[in-house]
Design an enzyme around this catalytic site. Structure first.
Site, PDB file in Angstrom:
ATOM      1  N   ASP A  35       0.839  -1.198   0.000  1.00  0.00           N
ATOM      2  CA  ASP A  35       0.000   0.000   0.000  1.00  0.00           C
ATOM      3  C   ASP A  35       0.874   1.249   0.000  1.00  0.00           C
ATOM      4  OD1 ASP A  35      -2.265   1.516   0.061  1.00  0.00           O
ATOM      5  OD2 ASP A  35      -2.723   1.161   2.178  1.00  0.00           O
ATOM      6  N   TRP A  40       3.035   7.899  -2.324  1.00  0.00           N
ATOM      7  CA  TRP A  40       4.456   8.058  -2.716  1.00  0.00           C
ATOM      8  C   TRP A  40       4.558   9.046  -3.879  1.00  0.00           C
ATOM      9  CZ3 TRP A  40       7.357   7.391  -7.112  1.00  0.00           C
ATOM     10  CH2 TRP A  40       8.749   7.305  -6.950  1.00  0.00           C
ATOM     11  N   HIS A  52       2.537   3.640  -9.122  1.00  0.00           N
ATOM     12  CA  HIS A  52       2.305   2.217  -9.374  1.00  0.00           C
ATOM     13  C   HIS A  52       3.503   1.603 -10.115  1.00  0.00           C
ATOM     14  CE1 HIS A  52      -1.613   2.383  -7.701  1.00  0.00           C
ATOM     15  NE2 HIS A  52      -2.176   3.074  -8.668  1.00  0.00           N
ATOM     16  N   ASN A  83     -10.901  -3.201  -5.862  1.00  0.00           N
ATOM     17  CA  ASN A  83     -10.162  -2.203  -6.648  1.00  0.00           C
ATOM     18  C   ASN A  83     -10.868  -1.821  -7.962  1.00  0.00           C
ATOM     19  OD1 ASN A  83      -6.807  -3.338  -5.699  1.00  0.00           O
ATOM     20  ND2 ASN A  83      -8.053  -1.692  -4.847  1.00  0.00           N
ATOM     21  N   TRP A  84     -11.886  -2.606  -8.360  1.00  0.00           N
ATOM     22  CA  TRP A  84     -12.639  -2.268  -9.579  1.00  0.00           C
ATOM     23  C   TRP A  84     -13.355  -0.934  -9.432  1.00  0.00           C
ATOM     24  CZ3 TRP A  84     -11.120  -4.962 -13.514  1.00  0.00           C
ATOM     25  CH2 TRP A  84     -10.773  -6.306 -13.364  1.00  0.00           C
ATOM     26  N   ARG A 209      -5.034  -2.118   8.919  1.00  0.00           N
ATOM     27  CA  ARG A 209      -6.217  -2.958   8.677  1.00  0.00           C
ATOM     28  C   ARG A 209      -5.850  -4.028   7.661  1.00  0.00           C
ATOM     29  NH1 ARG A 209      -7.758   2.207   6.809  1.00  0.00           N
ATOM     30  NH2 ARG A 209      -7.259   2.418   4.595  1.00  0.00           N
ATOM     31  N   LEU A 210      -6.731  -5.049   7.567  1.00  0.00           N
ATOM     32  CA  LEU A 210      -6.420  -6.182   6.683  1.00  0.00           C
ATOM     33  C   LEU A 210      -7.066  -6.060   5.303  1.00  0.00           C
ATOM     34  CD1 LEU A 210      -6.506  -9.208   9.164  1.00  0.00           C
ATOM     35  CD2 LEU A 210      -4.562  -7.817   8.428  1.00  0.00           C
ATOM     36  N   SER A 211      -8.034  -5.158   5.161  1.00  0.00           N
ATOM     37  CA  SER A 211      -8.632  -4.884   3.853  1.00  0.00           C
ATOM     38  C   SER A 211      -8.994  -6.149   3.070  1.00  0.00           C
ATOM     39  CB  SER A 211      -7.693  -4.007   3.012  1.00  0.00           C
ATOM     40  OG  SER A 211      -7.529  -2.769   3.624  1.00  0.00           O
TER      41      SER A 211
HETATM   42  C1  FPP Z   1      -1.726   0.485  -3.293  1.00  0.00           C
HETATM   43  O1  FPP Z   1      -1.403   1.763  -3.656  1.00  0.00           O
HETATM   44  C2  FPP Z   1      -1.325  -0.483  -4.283  1.00  0.00           C
HETATM   45  C3  FPP Z   1      -2.132  -1.202  -5.097  1.00  0.00           C
HETATM   46  C4  FPP Z   1      -3.329  -0.720  -5.788  1.00  0.00           C
HETATM   47  C5  FPP Z   1      -1.797  -2.604  -5.319  1.00  0.00           C
HETATM   48  C6  FPP Z   1      -0.339  -2.858  -5.578  1.00  0.00           C
HETATM   49  C7  FPP Z   1       0.010  -2.726  -7.007  1.00  0.00           C
HETATM   50  C8  FPP Z   1       1.273  -2.648  -7.453  1.00  0.00           C
HETATM   51  C9  FPP Z   1       2.446  -2.750  -6.580  1.00  0.00           C
HETATM   52  C10 FPP Z   1       1.515  -2.503  -8.927  1.00  0.00           C
HETATM   53  C11 FPP Z   1       1.110  -3.700  -9.747  1.00  0.00           C
HETATM   54  C12 FPP Z   1       1.572  -5.004  -9.216  1.00  0.00           C
HETATM   55  C13 FPP Z   1       2.067  -6.048  -9.937  1.00  0.00           C
HETATM   56  C14 FPP Z   1       2.350  -7.343  -9.279  1.00  0.00           C
HETATM   57  C15 FPP Z   1       2.355  -5.937 -11.352  1.00  0.00           C
HETATM   58  P1  FPP Z   1      -2.558   2.833  -3.521  1.00  0.00           P
HETATM   59  O2  FPP Z   1      -2.900   3.308  -4.882  1.00  0.00           O
HETATM   60  O3  FPP Z   1      -3.718   2.298  -2.757  1.00  0.00           O
HETATM   61  O4  FPP Z   1      -1.792   3.917  -2.693  1.00  0.00           O
HETATM   62  P2  FPP Z   1      -2.450   5.066  -1.808  1.00  0.00           P
HETATM   63  O5  FPP Z   1      -3.241   4.384  -0.726  1.00  0.00           O
HETATM   64  O6  FPP Z   1      -1.259   5.800  -1.288  1.00  0.00           O
HETATM   65  O7  FPP Z   1      -3.303   5.901  -2.725  1.00  0.00           O
END
Ligand code: FPP
Length: 255
Positions: A35, A40, A52, A83-84, A209-211
């Site tokens: 997360d 970042w 990402h 995430n959808w 949290r575990l989400s």
């Molecule tokens: C959380 O960041 C991250 C994700 C949505 C999942 C993790 C995805 C990656 C590391 C990239 C793709 C992975 C692979 C294996 C190719 P966030 O967007 O929720 O961050 P934020 O909470 O700071 O907004």
């Protein structure tokens, strides 16, 4: 499947032979909620997509580090069934990165003995991604150095419901009675059925949290939360998490 490598011994001097500490501190199965990509990027005034992208670099580094350290199973939460609900262009960025990651790293998995596994309902992803995944699953099926389990379109409640449906079908076929249903039946029907118990669950970015991740499997896992944002999570941070795991006393409900 026995994936545990032999403990490394130092034989430099037989008189003072010491056992090199196990870098995993005994953790066979480590899972990570990755997360903080968005935060970042925001901190650096960059577009979310770059967060990402940097997150994928962190995935690559951690997969390598985990393999070097002798972790048997690394499970990564890459895309949840929730995430959808993100904007379409972000979903498309994440799917593009997943596509690229599998295409560019499959040879490394093959060479380094990494067996790919996917948990979650990945068949609902775009057909070309499903094909890439299934080819990668086939090509790495015989590997036994480390399992890399990627959670895609994964939600723990959905996984548990699917497992329950399988158990209910077994009851319907008359293979067991409702009273005979035991945790083992659920364990065997979950996407993680062939994996060892989850030892350590890490979450980056300061959220506690575990989400909806591995809710059943985390029953007795150790939890580790760090403020480090996922793109900054590196081998040193993984070592820190494993050290914390090694310092804990696990009692599994006993005393
Ligand atoms: C959380 O960041 C991250 C994700 C949505 C999942 C993790 C995805 C990656 C590391 C990239 C793709 C992975 C692979 C294996 C190719 P966030 O967007 O929720 O961050 P934020 O909470 O700071 O907004």
């Amino acid at each position: 499947m026995n994936l545990r490598p032999a403990r490394k011994e130092s034989h430099d001097s037989p008189a003072t032979a010491t056992t090199v500490a196990d870098p995993t501190h005994g953790a066979q199965h480590v899972a990570i909620i990755m997360d903080g990509n968005g935060r970042w990027a925001k901190k650096k005034h960059l577009p979310r997509a770059l967060g990402h992208k940097k997150g994928v670099e962190a995935v690559r580094n951690i997969v390598r580090a985990a393999g070097e350290m002798g972790i048997n199973v690394l499970t990564l939460y890459a895309f949840s069934s929730e995430n959808w609900s993100r904007p379409e262009d972000e979903i498309s960025d994440l799917m593009g990165l997943l596509r690229q990651y599998i295409q560019s790293d499959i040879e490394e998995f093959v060479e380094n003995g990494i067996k790919l596994k996917v948990i979650g309902n990945y068949k609902a992803l775009e057909p070309d991604i499903v094909k890439l995944i299934e080819d990668a699953l086939d090509r790495t099926a015989g590997n036994d150095r480390m399992v890399l389990a990627i959670a895609l379109n994964y939600g723990a409640q959905d996984e548990i419901v699917r497992a329950m449906q399988n158990v209910a079908q077994a009851v319907k076929r008359g293979e067991l009675t409702p009273e005979q249903i035991a945790p083992e039946h659920l364990n065997e029907a979950l996407d993680t059925a062939d994996l060892p118990p989850l030892d350590l669950l890490i979450r980056t970015s300061g959220e506690i949290r575990l989400s909806n991740f591995l809710l059943w499997q985390a029953a007795y896992s150790e939890l580790y939360f760090t403020d480090v944002l996922w793109p900054d999570f590196d081998k040193r941070e993984l070592q820190r998490a494993l050290k914390s795991f090694g310092d804990r006393q696990r009692r599994f409900g006993g005393r």
